[in-house]
Design a protein around this motif. Structure first.
Motif, mmCIF file in Angstrom:
data_model
loop_
_atom_site.group_PDB
_atom_site.id
_atom_site.type_symbol
_atom_site.label_atom_id
_atom_site.label_comp_id
_atom_site.label_asym_id
_atom_site.label_seq_id
_atom_site.Cartn_x
_atom_site.Cartn_y
_atom_site.Cartn_z
ATOM 1 N N THR A 54 0.836 -1.196 0.000
ATOM 2 C CA THR A 54 0.000 0.000 0.000
ATOM 3 C C THR A 54 0.873 1.249 0.000
ATOM 4 O OG1 THR A 54 -1.648 -1.193 1.284
ATOM 5 C CG2 THR A 54 -1.863 1.192 1.206
ATOM 6 N N PRO A 55 0.750 2.064 -1.046
ATOM 7 C CA PRO A 55 1.549 3.295 -1.049
ATOM 8 C C PRO A 55 0.975 4.317 -0.063
ATOM 9 C CG PRO A 55 0.158 3.185 -2.989
ATOM 10 C CD PRO A 55 -0.033 1.897 -2.256
ATOM 11 N N GLY A 56 1.831 4.932 0.668
ATOM 12 C CA GLY A 56 1.397 5.951 1.628
ATOM 13 C C GLY A 56 0.640 5.389 2.810
ATOM 14 N N PHE A 57 0.989 4.183 3.239
ATOM 15 C CA PHE A 57 0.280 3.560 4.357
ATOM 16 C C PHE A 57 0.441 4.382 5.625
ATOM 17 C CE2 PHE A 57 -0.095 0.597 7.915
ATOM 18 C CZ PHE A 57 -1.302 -0.008 7.620
ATOM 19 N N PHE A 58 1.636 4.902 5.869
ATOM 20 C CA PHE A 58 1.896 5.653 7.090
ATOM 21 C C PHE A 58 1.800 7.162 6.899
ATOM 22 C CE2 PHE A 58 4.238 1.681 8.000
ATOM 23 C CZ PHE A 58 3.543 1.317 9.126
ATOM 24 N N ASN A 59 1.454 7.606 5.718
ATOM 25 C CA ASN A 59 1.435 9.045 5.473
ATOM 26 C C ASN A 59 0.212 9.747 6.058
ATOM 27 O OD1 ASN A 59 3.816 8.789 4.174
ATOM 28 N ND2 ASN A 59 2.957 8.821 2.121
ATOM 29 N N TYR A 60 -0.957 9.179 5.917
ATOM 30 C CA TYR A 60 -2.178 9.907 6.243
ATOM 31 C C TYR A 60 -2.749 9.556 7.606
ATOM 32 C CZ TYR A 60 -1.828 10.929 1.321
ATOM 33 O OH TYR A 60 -1.369 11.339 0.112
ATOM 34 N N LYS A 61 -3.151 8.336 7.796
ATOM 35 C CA LYS A 61 -3.810 7.946 9.042
ATOM 36 C C LYS A 61 -3.028 6.811 9.682
ATOM 37 C CE LYS A 61 -8.359 9.100 7.270
ATOM 38 N NZ LYS A 61 -9.683 8.601 6.969
ATOM 39 N N ILE A 62 -1.924 7.133 10.264
ATOM 40 C CA ILE A 62 -1.027 6.111 10.802
ATOM 41 C C ILE A 62 -1.656 5.376 11.988
ATOM 42 C CG2 ILE A 62 0.223 7.731 12.269
ATOM 43 C CD1 ILE A 62 2.717 6.068 11.712
ATOM 44 N N LEU A 69 -4.737 -2.936 11.557
ATOM 45 C CA LEU A 69 -3.894 -4.125 11.396
ATOM 46 C C LEU A 69 -3.749 -4.899 12.699
ATOM 47 C CD1 LEU A 69 -1.039 -2.971 9.020
ATOM 48 C CD2 LEU A 69 -2.931 -4.497 8.542
ATOM 49 N N LEU A 70 -3.674 -4.207 13.813
ATOM 50 C CA LEU A 70 -3.598 -4.875 15.107
ATOM 51 C C LEU A 70 -4.869 -5.674 15.387
ATOM 52 C CD1 LEU A 70 -1.860 -5.182 17.690
ATOM 53 C CD2 LEU A 70 -3.211 -3.313 18.640
ATOM 54 N N MET A 71 -6.018 -5.075 15.086
ATOM 55 C CA MET A 71 -7.288 -5.778 15.287
ATOM 56 C C MET A 71 -7.376 -7.015 14.390
ATOM 57 S SD MET A 71 -9.068 -4.278 17.611
ATOM 58 C CE MET A 71 -10.758 -4.684 17.327
ATOM 59 N N ILE A 72 -6.947 -6.882 13.149
ATOM 60 C CA ILE A 72 -6.983 -8.011 12.224
ATOM 61 C C ILE A 72 -6.061 -9.128 12.703
ATOM 62 C CG2 ILE A 72 -6.383 -8.722 9.861
ATOM 63 C CD1 ILE A 72 -9.044 -7.254 10.126
ATOM 64 N N ASN A 73 -4.914 -8.759 13.272
ATOM 65 C CA ASN A 73 -3.980 -9.769 13.758
ATOM 66 C C ASN A 73 -4.524 -10.548 14.946
ATOM 67 O OD1 ASN A 73 -1.913 -9.498 11.912
ATOM 68 N ND2 ASN A 73 -0.981 -7.812 13.023
ATOM 69 N N PHE A 74 -5.499 -10.018 15.649
ATOM 70 C CA PHE A 74 -6.122 -10.766 16.735
ATOM 71 C C PHE A 74 -7.443 -11.402 16.335
ATOM 72 C CE2 PHE A 74 -3.329 -8.039 19.336
ATOM 73 C CZ PHE A 74 -2.669 -9.046 20.007
ATOM 74 N N LEU A 75 -8.159 -10.814 15.393
ATOM 75 C CA LEU A 75 -9.468 -11.338 15.022
ATOM 76 C C LEU A 75 -9.375 -12.596 14.168
ATOM 77 C CD1 LEU A 75 -11.417 -8.040 14.315
ATOM 78 C CD2 LEU A 75 -11.641 -9.560 16.267
ATOM 79 N N ILE A 76 -8.412 -12.685 13.295
ATOM 80 C CA ILE A 76 -8.299 -13.872 12.433
ATOM 81 C C ILE A 76 -7.934 -15.124 13.241
ATOM 82 C CG2 ILE A 76 -7.007 -14.904 10.530
ATOM 83 C CD1 ILE A 76 -7.013 -12.130 9.218
#
Length: 130
Positions: A54-62, A69-76
């Motif tokens: 993803t381009p600009g992943f940390f640019n706008y809404k870090i 991503l943290l929620m996804i890492n626990f929900l899956i």
């Protein structure tokens, strides 16, 4: 018609996977640890892939992207732990002794719990970003 075949194959694939890996087997705790470790590694690797691709992943809404991503890492892995719980529930029911009854009841519980888990995830993710 193709969608139904894919859906049925997924249901039976997940059911067979849990039947042959966990149902009334010895050393189940070790198998569960390996199972969840692999799931956590796969979710972390998929998160890293999303960050890289993803381009600009940390640019706008870090903060928002990081929490997602943290929620996804626990929900899956939580979802697959729920499927293991369904397997453990079915082991304690005396009527279920064979392959066919296990698959039918597992598929029914799998569908109903997936719908409930989906709405729970959407509720958590909706309130997470407000």
């Amino acid at each position: 018609m193709v969608d139904f075949r894919i859906f049925a194959a997924t249901l039976l694939g997940v059911s067979n996977f849990h039947y042959f890996l966990f149902f009334k087997k010895e050393n189940k705790q070790f198998r569960l640890k390996v199972y969840l470790t692999v799931l956590f590694i796969l979710t972390i690797l998929s998160s890293l892939y999303i960050i890289i691709i993803t381009p600009g992943f940390f640019n706008y809404k870090i903060l928002e992207n990081g929490l997602f991503l943290l929620m996804i890492n626990f929900l899956i892995p939580g979802y697959f732990l729920m499927l293991f719980g369904i397997n453990s529930l079915l082991e304690n029911i005396l009527i279920i002794r064979g392959y066919f009854t296990y698959n039918i009841i597992f598929c029914i519980l799998f569908l109903s719990s997936t719908m409930l888990y989906y709405f729970l995830i959407m509720l958590i993710l909706t309130f997470n970003f407000f």
